[in-house]
Design a protein around this motif. Sequence first.
Motif, PDB file in Angstrom:
ATOM      1  N   SER A 171       0.810  -1.229   0.000  1.00 19.19           N
ATOM      2  CA  SER A 171       0.000   0.000   0.000  1.00 19.19           C
ATOM      3  C   SER A 171       0.833   1.264   0.000  1.00 19.19           C
ATOM      4  O   SER A 171       0.349   2.328   0.392  1.00 19.19           O
ATOM      5  N   ASP A 174       3.433   5.195   2.766  1.00 22.39           N
ATOM      6  CA  ASP A 174       2.693   5.899   3.813  1.00 22.39           C
ATOM      7  C   ASP A 174       1.756   4.956   4.573  1.00 22.39           C
ATOM      8  O   ASP A 174       0.885   5.394   5.314  1.00 22.39           O
ATOM      9  N   ILE A 226       5.871  11.276  -6.098  1.00 17.86           N
ATOM     10  CA  ILE A 226       4.645  10.896  -5.392  1.00 17.86           C
ATOM     11  C   ILE A 226       4.987  10.228  -4.062  1.00 17.86           C
ATOM     12  O   ILE A 226       4.407  10.546  -3.022  1.00 17.86           O
ATOM     13  N   ARG A 230       3.906  11.602  -0.456  1.00 16.37           N
ATOM     14  CA  ARG A 230       3.040  10.827   0.434  1.00 16.37           C
ATOM     15  C   ARG A 230       3.702  10.632   1.797  1.00 16.37           C
ATOM     16  O   ARG A 230       3.029  10.656   2.826  1.00 16.37           O
ATOM     17  N   LEU A 233       3.199  13.901   3.612  1.00 15.94           N
ATOM     18  CA  LEU A 233       1.797  14.079   4.025  1.00 15.94           C
ATOM     19  C   LEU A 233       1.398  13.132   5.150  1.00 15.94           C
ATOM     20  O   LEU A 233       0.499  13.432   5.937  1.00 15.94           O
ATOM     21  N   CYS A 264      -1.129  23.882  -2.326  1.00 17.13           N
ATOM     22  CA  CYS A 264      -2.284  22.976  -2.355  1.00 17.13           C
ATOM     23  C   CYS A 264      -2.627  22.489  -0.946  1.00 17.13           C
ATOM     24  O   CYS A 264      -3.796  22.345  -0.596  1.00 17.13           O
ATOM     25  N   ASP A 268      -6.251  23.206   1.239  1.00 12.75           N
ATOM     26  CA  ASP A 268      -7.103  22.019   1.317  1.00 12.75           C
ATOM     27  C   ASP A 268      -7.571  21.783   2.755  1.00 12.75           C
ATOM     28  O   ASP A 268      -6.748  21.583   3.646  1.00 12.75           O
ATOM     29  N   VAL A 270      -8.712  19.303   4.218  1.00 13.22           N
ATOM     30  CA  VAL A 270      -8.307  18.020   4.798  1.00 13.22           C
ATOM     31  C   VAL A 270      -6.862  18.075   5.304  1.00 13.22           C
ATOM     32  O   VAL A 270      -6.518  17.472   6.325  1.00 13.22           O
ATOM     33  N   ALA A 271      -5.997  18.775   4.593  1.00 10.94           N
ATOM     34  CA  ALA A 271      -4.558  18.687   4.868  1.00 10.94           C
ATOM     35  C   ALA A 271      -3.953  19.933   5.506  1.00 10.94           C
ATOM     36  O   ALA A 271      -2.830  19.883   6.015  1.00 10.94           O
ATOM     37  N   ARG A 274      -2.403  19.666   9.142  1.00 10.33           N
ATOM     38  CA  ARG A 274      -1.922  18.363   9.591  1.00 10.33           C
ATOM     39  C   ARG A 274      -0.432  18.339   9.922  1.00 10.33           C
ATOM     40  O   ARG A 274       0.011  17.622  10.814  1.00 10.33           O
TER      41      ARG A 274
ATOM     42  N   ALA B 204      -1.930   5.683  -8.052  1.00 12.61           N
ATOM     43  CA  ALA B 204      -0.593   6.086  -7.606  1.00 12.61           C
ATOM     44  C   ALA B 204      -0.621   6.900  -6.317  1.00 12.61           C
ATOM     45  O   ALA B 204       0.389   7.013  -5.629  1.00 12.61           O
ATOM     46  N   PHE B 205      -1.783   7.445  -5.994  1.00  9.37           N
ATOM     47  CA  PHE B 205      -1.854   8.343  -4.845  1.00  9.37           C
ATOM     48  C   PHE B 205      -2.203   7.628  -3.540  1.00  9.37           C
ATOM     49  O   PHE B 205      -2.259   8.259  -2.486  1.00  9.37           O
ATOM     50  N   GLY B 206      -2.454   6.331  -3.613  1.00  9.58           N
ATOM     51  CA  GLY B 206      -2.642   5.552  -2.399  1.00  9.58           C
ATOM     52  C   GLY B 206      -4.016   5.701  -1.781  1.00  9.58           C
ATOM     53  O   GLY B 206      -4.935   6.284  -2.373  1.00  9.58           O
ATOM     54  N   GLU B 207      -4.145   5.190  -0.582  1.00  5.22           N
ATOM     55  CA  GLU B 207      -5.458   5.064   0.036  1.00  5.22           C
ATOM     56  C   GLU B 207      -5.742   6.090   1.121  1.00  5.22           C
ATOM     57  O   GLU B 207      -6.864   6.233   1.581  1.00  5.22           O
ATOM     58  N   ARG B 208      -4.708   6.788   1.563  1.00  3.11           N
ATOM     59  CA  ARG B 208      -4.934   7.781   2.611  1.00  3.11           C
ATOM     60  C   ARG B 208      -5.742   8.956   2.085  1.00  3.11           C
ATOM     61  O   ARG B 208      -5.628   9.314   0.913  1.00  3.11           O
ATOM     62  N   ASP B 209      -6.509   9.577   2.964  1.00  4.82           N
ATOM     63  CA  ASP B 209      -7.257  10.757   2.554  1.00  4.82           C
ATOM     64  C   ASP B 209      -6.368  11.990   2.657  1.00  4.82           C
ATOM     65  O   ASP B 209      -6.109  12.487   3.755  1.00  4.82           O
ATOM     66  N   ASN B 210      -5.909  12.451   1.528  1.00  2.00           N
ATOM     67  CA  ASN B 210      -5.122  13.680   1.474  1.00  2.00           C
ATOM     68  C   ASN B 210      -5.889  14.785   0.756  1.00  2.00           C
ATOM     69  O   ASN B 210      -5.288  15.704   0.189  1.00  2.00           O
ATOM     70  N   GLY B 211      -7.210  14.709   0.788  1.00  2.00           N
ATOM     71  CA  GLY B 211      -8.022  15.721   0.117  1.00  2.00           C
ATOM     72  C   GLY B 211      -7.690  15.770  -1.367  1.00  2.00           C
ATOM     73  O   GLY B 211      -7.484  14.741  -2.008  1.00  2.00           O
ATOM     74  N   VAL B 213      -5.013  17.218  -2.502  1.00  2.00           N
ATOM     75  CA  VAL B 213      -3.617  17.655  -2.606  1.00  2.00           C
ATOM     76  C   VAL B 213      -2.852  16.936  -3.715  1.00  2.00           C
ATOM     77  O   VAL B 213      -2.223  17.571  -4.564  1.00  2.00           O
ATOM     78  N   LEU B 214      -2.878  15.610  -3.716  1.00  2.00           N
ATOM     79  CA  LEU B 214      -2.021  14.893  -4.668  1.00  2.00           C
ATOM     80  C   LEU B 214      -2.447  15.091  -6.124  1.00  2.00           C
ATOM     81  O   LEU B 214      -1.598  15.402  -6.973  1.00  2.00           O
TER      82      LEU B 214
END
Lengths: 389, 389
Positions: A171, A174, A226, A230, A233, A264, A268, A270-271, A274, B204-211, B213-214
């Motif tokens: 995964s 991150d 990327i 990640r 982040l 960005c 955002d 969400v971020a 953080r 490519a941006f994965g499963e985390r919630d980064n709003g 951003v990516l």
Amino acid sequence: MAVKRLLVDVHTHVYLPRYANLLRTRTSVPRIVERERPGAQGVTEERLVILEDEPISGRPIGSQYWDRTEKLKFMDLHGIDLSIVSSANPWLDFLPAPSACELASALNTDLDEYCASAPTLADTALRRLYGFGLLPLALGVTPNALLDAVKQVAALPHLRGIILGTRGIGSGLDDELLEPMWEALAETDLVVFLHPHYGVDKKAFGERDNGHVLPLALGFPFETTIAATRLILSGVLDRHPNLRLLLAHSGGALAQLSSRLASCIAHDPVAATRLEHDARHYLGRLYYDAVVYGCEELGFVSDVISRSTGYANLKASAKDSAEAVDRAFGSKRMLFGTDHPFFPPLSETEKWKSVVENLEAIEGVQGWSEGDKAGVRGGNALELFGLKP
Amino acid sequence: MAVKRLLVDVHTHVYLPRYANLLRTRTSVPRIVERERPGAQGVTEERLVILEDEPISGRPIGSQYWDRTEKLKFMDLHGIDLSIVSSANPWLDFLPAPSACELASALNTDLDEYCASAPTLADTALRRLYGFGLLPLALGVTPNALLDAVKQVAALPHLRGIILGTRGIGSGLDDELLEPMWEALAETDLVVFLHPHYGVDKKAFGERDNGHVLPLALGFPFETTIAATRLILSGVLDRHPNLRLLLAHSGGALAQLSSRLASCIAHDPVAATRLEHDARHYLGRLYYDAVVYGCEELGFVSDVISRSTGYANLKASAKDSAEAVDRAFGSKRMLFGTDHPFFPPLSETEKWKSVVENLEAIEGVQGWSEGDKAGVRGGNALELFGLKP
């Protein structure tokens, strides 16, 4: 000073014989296949096929990929005194967990021996080869197995870091399950070399035949960008400020997109709140190989490292960074590399174009003193990897 | 000189009322949906959902997206004298060919009128608004329909360019079927504004919630980088040296990856001898908005434009470029932009953070004279778009 004059290659790969043999037994990617050489009936050659999307013809592979004598010849040809050798992609990503653990351990021992029995560097107590070990990063590997591997690598005297791809245990880097690994790595002196393999979805590259250009020139650096983003982040760099992370190909596009990234994040919901710092700050915590083939690129990465001190707080702006940009400062985190044995010259030449270009690029950076350049060529690596001549 | 002092925004978007109305009627992406405002029972608000992968909640949208009064207010707040307004993504990509043709024509007329009836710029014969038109780039559109649209846009007095995404008519911008379009565009004075929409595969941006951003910080610039690189590789820039191509977000990662691109081309048997110039040369033929939020990024893009003259031939190396790098030279191809109405501030402020940062970034570039900075803020745009005050 003799120390400063060494040329050290931190980005140079090997397929150890044990690994190459495994690739020869495989029937799917990654694999080494034997094929008739085009235009030479009855003569076969080995070809390496490592990418899912790659034509079955792959690319030529030979002794320069596994034979230490070839590595040393290459080093001698280009005046490279010392190399920190790493396994090439895709490492152990494709193996089931038990095989990955077993092979990681064996390859780490192999690589330590590969270095230990290498010639010494004249007038020093150093060998000419040191290495990055492997962790068994494969689907379903347990955190404990990773910790055991970190311990193994840290204890092997000629291994000074680990190399890893971007998939983690399935995964990405991150992944919360990797937190103990980052913690363990941050407690050692090991350098973590982050290297791409997968690129991005090839559909983006269209239907024209452009050879390997788009996946290599763009896909690889995008993947590194990327992965590093990640990591930022996810807070890994906030939680482990001592982590020594070296980015392949000077971090890909991370430097050029870092102010956009900061913007960005700041915009955002969400971020926005953080992280502890403006995103640009983290770029000053990282290390970058100097494998970019151009002096303007090197100077720019150096600037972006230098400015990071001005972005320690979340409310920093361009005005705060302006004073911080002393290009020499950033050079301390940049290290010469070749990407050997990839990018061989298309036609016979004495020295490899790819290596000459990377050396010319260092030489040509405006604002770096001779001392800064000597640092990028070798001094910084000796210090980072704890190699005292 | 008064001319040099104007602030001109070349990257500023509108969803014209005709287009917004279409989005309101749609049941799939892209669309405008009406939803209850979170925490405000009974109060609805419109939300814009433009990306396949985006949560259905999308982002808030309001009159700043279509109301010209809002655009002018935004310009006044930030001291922007003149804006070259463009339709926002995803333009007409999602429409069947006949609808795309019909709508492109109607929107071009709408935008010309939007500009024509705008206030004049004090003490000049100019309006405060000019525009980028649209071509009906959608699946199955014929080359002739594209040529008709180029003619229409070229004839509308307030349209000074066209904006396009990266999909072309389905196979990207390096599609051979687009050759007549490039030829026609190169024969006009129209500026072609290349802008991203799709990013790269979200896996490519994965499963985390980064709003957002990516996809916004990385996916968008990656897409632009790929599209520009594919154009270079397809020879479009060799065949049409007069094409005036403006890249969004300063070309994404194109500058930072351009020496790697040149190296990958030189080492690839398929691509090595295809182009007339070293890949880095083409970067000096392009125009770049200055929407990167950092002074080091701007200075670097400027360097990369400047060095391009040193890479006119395929055998050039870093040594040849070194003399060519006069940072001021590159500034002539860089143009201020805001990305309005995107990147609104998260909290109420007088001026938008995103705009302030882009202005601070221009102000902070080392090696640009006051004249160079004035050029980037507005003078270069006036010249490129043929706007004589």
